[in-house]
Motif scaffolding. Structure first.
Motif, short mmCIF file in Angstrom:
data_model
loop_
_atom_site.label_atom_id
_atom_site.label_comp_id
_atom_site.label_asym_id
_atom_site.label_seq_id
_atom_site.Cartn_x
_atom_site.Cartn_y
_atom_site.Cartn_z
N LEU A 1 0.83 -1.21 0.00
CA LEU A 1 0.00 0.00 0.00
C LEU A 1 0.86 1.26 0.00
CD1 LEU A 1 -2.80 -1.08 2.51
CD2 LEU A 1 -2.97 -0.92 0.02
N SER A 2 2.00 1.22 0.69
CA SER A 2 2.84 2.42 0.78
C SER A 2 3.45 2.81 -0.56
CB SER A 2 3.96 2.21 1.81
OG SER A 2 4.94 1.31 1.32
N LEU A 3 3.58 1.85 -1.48
CA LEU A 3 4.19 2.14 -2.77
C LEU A 3 3.40 3.17 -3.57
CD1 LEU A 3 5.15 -1.49 -3.84
CD2 LEU A 3 6.70 0.29 -3.06
N LEU A 4 2.10 3.27 -3.29
CA LEU A 4 1.27 4.24 -4.01
C LEU A 4 1.61 5.68 -3.63
CD1 LEU A 4 -2.24 2.54 -3.81
CD2 LEU A 4 -0.85 2.85 -5.86
N PHE A 5 2.22 5.87 -2.47
CA PHE A 5 2.41 7.22 -1.95
C PHE A 5 3.85 7.71 -2.00
CE2 PHE A 5 -1.12 5.15 0.31
CZ PHE A 5 -2.16 5.98 -0.11
N TYR A 6 4.82 6.82 -1.86
CA TYR A 6 6.22 7.26 -1.82
C TYR A 6 6.66 7.90 -3.13
CZ TYR A 6 7.54 5.34 2.74
OH TYR A 6 7.67 5.09 4.08
N GLY A 7 6.26 7.32 -4.26
CA GLY A 7 6.67 7.87 -5.55
C GLY A 7 6.24 9.32 -5.74
N PRO A 8 4.92 9.62 -5.63
CA PRO A 8 4.49 11.01 -5.75
C PRO A 8 5.12 11.94 -4.71
CG PRO A 8 2.62 9.53 -5.96
CD PRO A 8 3.78 8.69 -5.54
N LEU A 9 5.30 11.46 -3.48
CA LEU A 9 5.93 12.30 -2.45
C LEU A 9 7.38 12.62 -2.79
CD1 LEU A 9 4.59 10.83 0.93
CD2 LEU A 9 4.09 13.07 -0.06
N SER A 10 8.07 11.66 -3.40
CA SER A 10 9.48 11.91 -3.75
C SER A 10 9.60 12.94 -4.87
CB SER A 10 10.15 10.60 -4.17
OG SER A 10 9.72 10.18 -5.46
N ASP A 11 8.56 13.06 -5.71
CA ASP A 11 8.58 14.11 -6.74
C ASP A 11 8.54 15.50 -6.12
OD1 ASP A 11 8.63 12.33 -8.86
OD2 ASP A 11 6.45 12.25 -9.05
N VAL A 12 8.00 15.58 -4.91
CA VAL A 12 7.86 16.87 -4.22
C VAL A 12 9.02 17.11 -3.25
CG1 VAL A 12 6.38 18.26 -2.72
CG2 VAL A 12 5.35 16.71 -4.40
N LEU B 1 4.37 -3.56 15.16
CA LEU B 1 5.65 -3.06 14.68
C LEU B 1 5.97 -3.57 13.28
CD1 LEU B 1 7.95 -3.19 17.85
CD2 LEU B 1 7.21 -1.18 16.58
N ARG B 2 5.56 -4.80 12.97
CA ARG B 2 5.78 -5.31 11.61
C ARG B 2 4.95 -4.52 10.59
NH1 ARG B 2 9.57 -8.10 9.18
NH2 ARG B 2 8.23 -9.62 8.16
N GLY B 3 3.74 -4.09 10.98
CA GLY B 3 2.94 -3.26 10.09
C GLY B 3 3.59 -1.91 9.85
N ILE B 4 4.08 -1.28 10.92
CA ILE B 4 4.77 0.01 10.77
C ILE B 4 6.04 -0.16 9.96
CG2 ILE B 4 5.94 1.86 12.04
CD1 ILE B 4 3.99 1.27 14.37
N GLN B 5 6.73 -1.27 10.20
CA GLN B 5 7.95 -1.55 9.45
C GLN B 5 7.68 -1.64 7.96
OE1 GLN B 5 9.79 -5.47 10.05
NE2 GLN B 5 11.74 -4.45 10.47
N GLY B 6 6.57 -2.29 7.57
CA GLY B 6 6.22 -2.38 6.16
C GLY B 6 5.99 -1.01 5.53
N LEU B 7 5.34 -0.12 6.27
CA LEU B 7 5.14 1.25 5.77
C LEU B 7 6.46 1.95 5.54
CD1 LEU B 7 2.16 2.43 8.04
CD2 LEU B 7 2.07 1.91 5.59
N CYS B 8 7.43 1.71 6.43
CA CYS B 8 8.75 2.32 6.26
C CYS B 8 9.51 1.72 5.08
CB CYS B 8 9.57 2.15 7.54
SG CYS B 8 8.91 2.98 8.99
N MET B 9 9.36 0.42 4.88
CA MET B 9 10.14 -0.28 3.86
C MET B 9 9.85 0.18 2.44
SD MET B 9 9.92 -4.18 5.21
CE MET B 9 10.75 -4.76 6.69
N GLY B 10 8.64 0.66 2.19
CA GLY B 10 8.25 0.99 0.82
C GLY B 10 9.03 2.12 0.18
#
Length: 407
Positions: A61-72, A105-114
């Motif tokens: 799920l996090s992959l949808l957001f990191y790309g656009p955020l990195s453009d900014v 913590l594993r859920g939060i970790q997944g958000l960070c990993m993306g």
């Protein structure tokens, strides 16, 4: 722009490979530990698999957001932020006292990993010349594979030797070293240009991709193949840890060396695609995956390992071809089309355990094989459908077959 073979090329490529190794080592670290976690917290195989499922779900799920955020916000800053989050959550996992804390913590970790997988290739696209980019992407993907294997091996041996909590402590120290090297090696961006955040445009692009049947079928094929392939490993660890095999965690970790045949499969998929259309190459990969699944029914741990070698080869042939098909078939916004493929891919990884669990309770590993073949038969049909709906004949074969028009 960074040229192939230059000092900057090797520093940037090595930094991203190290970051990739760190991320995927942490993604897969719990797989060899599943029997140990089951004993420690008195859990069923399905409940234990949530320690892996929750991470791949939030990562996808996090992959949808990191790309656009990195453009900014910029590429290196966001990648570093996400990697630091992985270090902190991994260290926190070494101190949990309940399974609920571990899952949180594993859920939060997944958000960070993306952050790194969503941004790394965009960074390369900004900074590398085209010949250098092709070489760097190939090396970076090898870091993904080595991270998956390395995390499982470290987990298996440390877990067998010291215990499951110490696995996370060791992984946090290794991750800290990886982040330090990442910061030291990665060159500062020189060609990045910030863009405004356009969430409405992003949603429209995603809707367009989902409305394209040629892309949607590829998303489903990639997602459901991973849905089966990855979760087979989880149930295989329970099978091999029990009678008559009784394998310890260290040897269960070694089973993941079967991923090495996937590296060969990824490389050969490109060669296959020179002679056959990509949907047919996907279908060939699925047939290998089905064959390997059947081989695991033979009564020996060696046959199980042999079956997973065949599985990994077939899966990565299909996966490489499907992801390439998406990139070539998307009519616009190819980056978002590829990101959406990865979302389906990781959602498949996170949900396959729920599907296979009833089959496990029905007939143990034989039931898992039956459940696997049902889904793989469906993805095989989808791959053949892709061929008839929109295949493009390879250039070397044009004139031999009539090219089928895209629908």
């Amino acid at each position: 722009m960074i040229e192939a073979g230059s000092t900057a090329f090797w520093r940037a490529t090595l930094a991203l490979c190290i970051g990739s190794f760190m991320v995927f080592a942490n993604v897969y670290v719990t797989q060899p530990l599943l029997p140990l976690l089951s004993d420690a917290f008195q859990l069923t195989p399905l409940q234990t698999s949530w320690s892996f499922t929750i991470t791949t779900l939030t990562l996808g799920l996090s992959l949808l957001f990191y790309g656009p955020l990195s453009d900014v916000l910029g590429r290196p800053r966001l990648m570093l932020f996400s990697l630091c989050g992985v270090v902190l959550t991994t260290y926190g996992l070494s101190m949990v006292t309940s399974y609920q804390q571990l899952l949180l913590l594993r859920g939060i970790q997944g958000l960070c990993m993306g952050g790194l997988p969503a941004i790394a290739i965009a960074y390369m696209g900004d900074e590398f010349k085209r010949p250098a980019l092709a070489m760097a992407v190939g090396l970076y993907i090898s870091g993904n594979t080595l991270g998956g294997i390395g995390g499982r091996l470290i987990s298996g041996f440390v877990g067998d030797w010291l215990g499951w909590q110490e696995v996370f402590l060791v992984m946090s120290l290794i991750s800290l070293v990886c982040v330090t090297l990442f910061v030291w090696l990665l060159p500062a961006p020189r060609h990045f240009q910030a863009k405004p955040l356009q969430p409405r445009r992003m949603l429209v692009d995603l809707g367009d991709h989902l409305a394209n049947p040629l892309l949607l079928l590829a998303y489903l094929v990639g997602g459901f193949n991973f849905f089966i392939f990855l979760n087979q490993y989880s149930y295989a660890t329970f099978m091999l840890a029990a009678e008559p095999y009784n394998l310890p965690a260290s040897l269960l970790g070694l089973m993941f060396l079967t991923y090495l045949s996937g590296t060969l499969g990824s490389a050969m998929s490109g060669k296959f695609a020179r002679w056959l259309s990509q949907p047919l190459v996907i279908a060939i990969g699925i047939l290998f995956l089905m064959s390997g699944t059947l081989i695991t029914l033979l009564p020996s741990a060696w046959w199980v390992v042999a079956g997973f070698f065949v599985n990994a080869f077939g899966f990565f042939v299909a996966h490489s071809s499907a992801s390439s098909w998406v990139s070539h078939t998307a009519t616009h916004s190819r980056a978002s089309a590829s990101s959406l493929y990865l979302v389906f891919y990781y959602l498949g990884a996170s949900s396959g355990g729920f599907y296979l669990d009833p089959f496990w309770h029905w007939q143990q590993w034989q039931g898992v094989v039956v459940g696997s073949l049902l889904v793989l038969a469906a993805t095989l049909i989808a791959a053949v459908t892709l061929y008839f709906k929109g295949c493009v004949v390879p250039a070397r074969m044009q004139g031999v077959f009539i090219q089928r028009p895209a629908v």
